[in-house]
Design an enzyme around this catalytic site. Sequence first.
Site, mmCIF file in Angstrom:
data_model
loop_
_atom_site.group_PDB
_atom_site.id
_atom_site.type_symbol
_atom_site.label_atom_id
_atom_site.label_comp_id
_atom_site.label_asym_id
_atom_site.label_seq_id
_atom_site.Cartn_x
_atom_site.Cartn_y
_atom_site.Cartn_z
ATOM 1 N N ARG A 72 0.860 -1.187 0.000
ATOM 2 C CA ARG A 72 0.000 0.000 0.000
ATOM 3 C C ARG A 72 0.894 1.234 0.000
ATOM 4 O O ARG A 72 1.601 1.503 0.970
ATOM 5 C CB ARG A 72 -0.918 0.004 1.230
ATOM 6 N N GLY A 73 0.840 1.952 -1.106
ATOM 7 C CA GLY A 73 1.778 3.046 -1.301
ATOM 8 C C GLY A 73 1.736 4.115 -0.230
ATOM 9 O O GLY A 73 2.786 4.625 0.179
ATOM 10 N N ASP A 75 1.248 3.855 2.808
ATOM 11 C CA ASP A 75 1.858 3.381 4.059
ATOM 12 C C ASP A 75 3.373 3.261 3.966
ATOM 13 O O ASP A 75 4.094 3.630 4.898
ATOM 14 C CB ASP A 75 1.306 2.003 4.447
ATOM 15 N N ARG A 77 5.454 3.302 0.622
ATOM 16 C CA ARG A 77 6.171 3.565 -0.636
ATOM 17 C C ARG A 77 7.446 4.379 -0.407
ATOM 18 O O ARG A 77 8.494 4.087 -0.974
ATOM 19 C CB ARG A 77 5.278 4.310 -1.630
ATOM 20 N N GLY A 105 -12.269 4.205 -9.055
ATOM 21 C CA GLY A 105 -12.905 3.940 -10.333
ATOM 22 C C GLY A 105 -11.980 3.301 -11.351
ATOM 23 O O GLY A 105 -12.441 2.724 -12.334
ATOM 24 N N GLU A 139 -4.539 -7.661 -6.155
ATOM 25 C CA GLU A 139 -3.157 -8.109 -6.374
ATOM 26 C C GLU A 139 -2.850 -9.329 -5.527
ATOM 27 O O GLU A 139 -2.308 -10.325 -5.996
ATOM 28 C CB GLU A 139 -2.178 -7.003 -5.980
#
Length: 212
Positions: A72-73, A75, A77, A105, A139
């Site tokens: 999760r970026g 958190d 990245r 979306g 993913e």
Amino acid sequence: MPFPGSHSQVFYRGANGVAYLLRSRFILKHLHFPKFQANTPASALFHQILMAAAAASSSKPKRNYDVFLSFRGTDVRNNFVSHLYTALDQHGLFTYIDNEELKKGQKISPALMKAIEESHVAIIVFSKNYASSPWCLEEMAKIMECKAHNDLIVLPVFYKVEPREVRGGRESYGRAMAKHESNFGKDSEKVKRWKEALFDAGSLFGWGLNDG
């Protein structure tokens, strides 16, 4: 079993199935971890992951990627994952990392799903807000599917979360899945698939890191 060059056992496997970092006296003169000094929990963790990923990728027929990173970026990245990616790259492990944050979306691209299929190893970095992202969950579900059918090696990292939170739907993971049930329906096959994949992934032997 200690790694070569170490003077003490660094990881132990707890009752919850995660390897916790005890203390590190590694001689890391051949390893370089940006912003993480040697003999810290993060550098010892990187060393363990590097060894596992290198061993797994070298023993398999050639694929497009050695490692696929799922995270999760928002958190991790710009901290843990950026340093892990650099360490993997410096040691010759061709690593797929998605540099784009999907917006509401948008759908996961077929290319990303193909990258999972064409990797030897997938490292899933479970963090506090991982399960709040439908794209992360998609993913992860694909990764677990490839583990079952494509011989993909899965290495989970529990970054400031407990494995029981991931596999048991507790704390932030419980809140996230409740929200997904509200959005997609309690009997949604998609949500059921995510829950099953979280349970399976959270039950794998992995590494815990509370610092970094």
